[in-house]
Motif scaffolding. Structure first.
Motif: not given
Lengths: 124, 124, 124, 124
Positions: A40-45, A61-63, A69-70, A96-101
């Motif tokens: 539930d948080q925006e992630a700046e990768l 940087r990728i938001l 998804i992006r 900053p938060v868990p994601v899957v790539v």
């Protein structure tokens, strides 16, 4: 929503095919990084690119919005510098938060041919 | 039978290619989710689809019998709404019992060309 | 030599493409299971095949020598029964010693076209 | 920089396609091992190749600088002996520091066709 995934991901085998043939953008040659952020948080990768013959370049940087998804084409990454086409690279992504790539390549260097490959990135 | 796999799986890099060429269904363009349920219980999977520019949509329901596989084309998922062709998506699958999930794409957007790619989904 | 890998591996997304075109065996259509056994013991693997509409069939037996690989075409598995071409299946492999398993598909259903895809199998 | 990855990696499904068609090196047939070393130490990797009908051969040595990638074509490995084209193999890579390894195959055995496949290697 659940915390799914990891905070660090690695793709060692990057290389944006060059050139491409066919109507852009759908038939171009590209490497793509596909990110899913179920939190539930925006992630700046933050992305760092590694090369065979130079120090790493980054951070890019990728938001990725909350519950979004992006799919980012590596070809489109230009800040702090463009990722050169046809140059071998590796990429480390941190979130900053868990994601899957997931990594995907489309290769249209030969006219009338589409080749695809990909892999889940490696979770750090 | 053994409990093999995980209860949550993620595919970040979805996009059903469009259009397809050649005899349907075997030469169509599709994204496919392949599920193996080695347990002795039928599993009703719950799928949520994530997008770049909209809230997640779901749950979609998929039944996979005890000791069965199921290969589902994303193109065929229509309830609660059809997954639009050529739109980037990610998918989170949840199962009440451990299963294993593999992602496969067949791309026949160019006549006379078959391109394949895929990956094991990421276990949550 | 080291014990590397796992004793259970899963491939949910099997389907031997049919037909194939071009000189056999190198240009045929096939699904392949590639096993690496780095241990000092011969391994007799036991495979079970799962289907959408029938009980699992097995065990199939595959011998992989100590410090050896083996690349097995699913097309060639005939005992206890042939794995039918063009039929969706999943596969669970069990080994008495740790091994590593990779899945590869070659699709030559269209004359003059080679499509490849694959994935590391999922370790149970 | 962070320690990312593992010290042992496995690729069971190797086989350098032969022959290739088109301008070398970019359109040749090859298997490739892509290594990312995010640490601050140069890594000398040790590779052993496994076969269906012979004892493992190795070690092959690959240097990957600190904070560097290296994409190595298996075709180019010649010491202690050339990896024969079109021969099934598996590979175990060992590194003194954590690295990440991705496998990629380019198959141009048919003129005018590019087929790609790959997978993240399996971390030991």
């Amino acid at each position: 929503m659940a915390q799914i995934g990891a905070r660090t991901w690695v793709v060692p085998g990057g290389r944006v095919p060059f050139p491409g043939h066919g109507r852009e953008p759908e038939f171009g040659s590209f490497d793509q990084l596909c990110v899913l952020n179920a939190t539930d948080q925006e992630a700046e990768l933050s992305l760092d690119f590694y090369y065979e013959d130079a120090e790493p370049v980054g951070p890019y940087r990728i938001l990725v919005g909350a519950r979004r998804i992006r799919h980012v084409r590596v070809n489109d990454l230009i800040d702090p510098e463009a990722v050169r086409l046809d140059r071998p690279y590796g990429c480390v992504l941190r979130s900053p938060v868990p994601v899957v790539v997931q990594f995907l390549r489309q290769d249209t260097r030969l006219p009338g041919v589409v080749a695809l490959t990909g892999a889940m990135a490696y979770p750090g």
